[in-house]
Write a protein that holds these residues in place. Sequence first.
Motif, PDB file in Angstrom:
ATOM      1  N   TYR A   2       0.824  -1.211   0.000  1.00  0.00           N
ATOM      2  CA  TYR A   2       0.000   0.000   0.000  1.00  0.00           C
ATOM      3  C   TYR A   2       0.856   1.259   0.000  1.00  0.00           C
ATOM      4  CZ  TYR A   2      -4.999  -0.649  -0.009  1.00  0.00           C
ATOM      5  OH  TYR A   2      -6.294  -0.858  -0.403  1.00  0.00           O
ATOM      6  N   PHE A   3       1.991   1.221   0.693  1.00  0.00           N
ATOM      7  CA  PHE A   3       2.868   2.393   0.683  1.00  0.00           C
ATOM      8  C   PHE A   3       3.401   2.661  -0.717  1.00  0.00           C
ATOM      9  CE2 PHE A   3       7.042   4.461   1.291  1.00  0.00           C
ATOM     10  CZ  PHE A   3       6.595   5.640   1.853  1.00  0.00           C
ATOM     11  N   SER A   4       3.829   1.615  -1.409  1.00  0.00           N
ATOM     12  CA  SER A   4       4.335   1.808  -2.775  1.00  0.00           C
ATOM     13  C   SER A   4       3.235   2.306  -3.704  1.00  0.00           C
ATOM     14  CB  SER A   4       4.956   0.517  -3.307  1.00  0.00           C
ATOM     15  OG  SER A   4       3.977  -0.484  -3.482  1.00  0.00           O
ATOM     16  N   ALA A   5       2.032   1.766  -3.542  1.00  0.00           N
ATOM     17  CA  ALA A   5       0.921   2.208  -4.380  1.00  0.00           C
ATOM     18  C   ALA A   5       0.514   3.641  -4.050  1.00  0.00           C
ATOM     19  CB  ALA A   5      -0.273   1.272  -4.196  1.00  0.00           C
ATOM     20  N   SER A   6       0.568   4.015  -2.779  1.00  0.00           N
ATOM     21  CA  SER A   6       0.202   5.375  -2.378  1.00  0.00           C
ATOM     22  C   SER A   6       1.182   6.402  -2.924  1.00  0.00           C
ATOM     23  CB  SER A   6       0.155   5.482  -0.856  1.00  0.00           C
ATOM     24  OG  SER A   6      -0.767   4.594  -0.313  1.00  0.00           O
ATOM     25  N   VAL A   7       2.470   6.086  -2.828  1.00  0.00           N
ATOM     26  CA  VAL A   7       3.487   7.010  -3.349  1.00  0.00           C
ATOM     27  C   VAL A   7       3.345   7.143  -4.859  1.00  0.00           C
ATOM     28  CG1 VAL A   7       5.974   7.297  -3.693  1.00  0.00           C
ATOM     29  CG2 VAL A   7       5.083   6.677  -1.451  1.00  0.00           C
ATOM     30  N   LEU A   8       3.131   6.038  -5.534  1.00  0.00           N
ATOM     31  CA  LEU A   8       2.957   6.073  -6.988  1.00  0.00           C
ATOM     32  C   LEU A   8       1.715   6.863  -7.384  1.00  0.00           C
ATOM     33  CD1 LEU A   8       4.168   5.071  -9.617  1.00  0.00           C
ATOM     34  CD2 LEU A   8       2.816   3.008  -9.368  1.00  0.00           C
ATOM     35  N   LEU A   9       0.634   6.656  -6.659  1.00  0.00           N
ATOM     36  CA  LEU A   9      -0.605   7.384  -6.948  1.00  0.00           C
ATOM     37  C   LEU A   9      -0.442   8.878  -6.679  1.00  0.00           C
ATOM     38  CD1 LEU A   9      -3.538   7.004  -7.879  1.00  0.00           C
ATOM     39  CD2 LEU A   9      -4.150   6.648  -5.488  1.00  0.00           C
ATOM     40  N   ALA A  10       0.259   9.237  -5.613  1.00  0.00           N
ATOM     41  CA  ALA A  10       0.505  10.646  -5.317  1.00  0.00           C
ATOM     42  C   ALA A  10       1.390  11.279  -6.390  1.00  0.00           C
ATOM     43  CB  ALA A  10       1.158  10.785  -3.953  1.00  0.00           C
ATOM     44  N   PHE A  11       2.392  10.544  -6.844  1.00  0.00           N
ATOM     45  CA  PHE A  11       3.280  11.051  -7.887  1.00  0.00           C
ATOM     46  C   PHE A  11       2.513  11.313  -9.181  1.00  0.00           C
ATOM     47  CE2 PHE A  11       6.144  10.176 -11.477  1.00  0.00           C
ATOM     48  CZ  PHE A  11       7.062  11.202 -11.278  1.00  0.00           C
ATOM     49  N   ILE A  12       1.656  10.377  -9.552  1.00  0.00           N
ATOM     50  CA  ILE A  12       0.869  10.541 -10.774  1.00  0.00           C
ATOM     51  C   ILE A  12      -0.130  11.695 -10.631  1.00  0.00           C
ATOM     52  CG2 ILE A  12      -0.879   9.401 -12.228  1.00  0.00           C
ATOM     53  CD1 ILE A  12       2.039   8.491 -12.646  1.00  0.00           C
ATOM     54  N   THR A  13      -0.736  11.804  -9.459  1.00  0.00           N
ATOM     55  CA  THR A  13      -1.715  12.877  -9.241  1.00  0.00           C
ATOM     56  C   THR A  13      -1.045  14.240  -9.278  1.00  0.00           C
ATOM     57  OG1 THR A  13      -3.083  11.411  -7.915  1.00  0.00           O
ATOM     58  CG2 THR A  13      -3.449  13.760  -7.637  1.00  0.00           C
ATOM     59  N   ALA A  64      -5.571   6.269   0.300  1.00  0.00           N
ATOM     60  CA  ALA A  64      -4.508   5.270   0.153  1.00  0.00           C
ATOM     61  C   ALA A  64      -3.479   5.418   1.265  1.00  0.00           C
ATOM     62  CB  ALA A  64      -3.846   5.403  -1.215  1.00  0.00           C
ATOM     63  N   PHE A  65      -3.110   6.654   1.608  1.00  0.00           N
ATOM     64  CA  PHE A  65      -2.168   6.847   2.706  1.00  0.00           C
ATOM     65  C   PHE A  65      -2.796   6.502   4.052  1.00  0.00           C
ATOM     66  CE2 PHE A  65       0.473   9.371  -0.257  1.00  0.00           C
ATOM     67  CZ  PHE A  65       1.691   8.769   0.018  1.00  0.00           C
ATOM     68  N   LEU A  66      -4.084   6.780   4.236  1.00  0.00           N
ATOM     69  CA  LEU A  66      -4.761   6.375   5.473  1.00  0.00           C
ATOM     70  C   LEU A  66      -4.816   4.856   5.598  1.00  0.00           C
ATOM     71  CD1 LEU A  66      -7.699   8.942   5.747  1.00  0.00           C
ATOM     72  CD2 LEU A  66      -5.691   8.751   7.223  1.00  0.00           C
ATOM     73  N   THR A  67      -5.058   4.169   4.495  1.00  0.00           N
ATOM     74  CA  THR A  67      -5.079   2.714   4.511  1.00  0.00           C
ATOM     75  C   THR A  67      -3.693   2.166   4.798  1.00  0.00           C
ATOM     76  OG1 THR A  67      -6.871   2.803   2.890  1.00  0.00           O
ATOM     77  CG2 THR A  67      -5.813   0.677   3.219  1.00  0.00           C
ATOM     78  N   THR A  68      -2.665   2.809   4.253  1.00  0.00           N
ATOM     79  CA  THR A  68      -1.289   2.420   4.565  1.00  0.00           C
ATOM     80  C   THR A  68      -1.023   2.566   6.056  1.00  0.00           C
ATOM     81  OG1 THR A  68      -0.558   3.165   2.385  1.00  0.00           O
ATOM     82  CG2 THR A  68       1.142   2.900   4.072  1.00  0.00           C
TER      83      THR A  68
END
Length: 153
Positions: free
Chosen positions: A98-109, A132-136
């Motif tokens: 989830y951390f990797s997905a959150s960072v990637l999603l934030a970067f894309i956003t 995503a960061f809250l879920t992380t």
Amino acid sequence: MASNTGQSGFLPSGAALFCTIPDIFYLVELVFGGLVLCLVASTKLVPNNPQAYVISVTIFCFIMTFLWLIVFVTGSHRNKSSWASADVACHGFASLLYFSASVLLAFITIGYGTFNKGALEYKLDVAAVVFAFLTTLLYTVHTIFSALRWKSF
């Protein structure tokens, strides 16, 4: 007398699962993970690969958490310490994903912003990043409390 944090050397099952600190996070993780999945799926997939990775992580973690919840609710774990260590490993792996997905999603956003998107889709992307960061954070806290319980065995 059993402690409220679930650190008394036993793994709860059935309704007692929803009374201990590390295990009460199962339902919240499922709700927040479902929100991330819905928010990411409701936007246009531009660019395709990073958001597809985020959706894959959310689906995998949602299914894994649901199956893990079923194992504990039905009492299939038989109150052994190997299940406690597997719980730590499972949630630790989920928090890393989830951390990797959150960072990637934030970067894309941040990178795309409102480029080729409307204001509503951008707001959905920002909401997906926040959840995503809250879920992380939830998975990480669950991992920490599960590790404390595992250490008490």
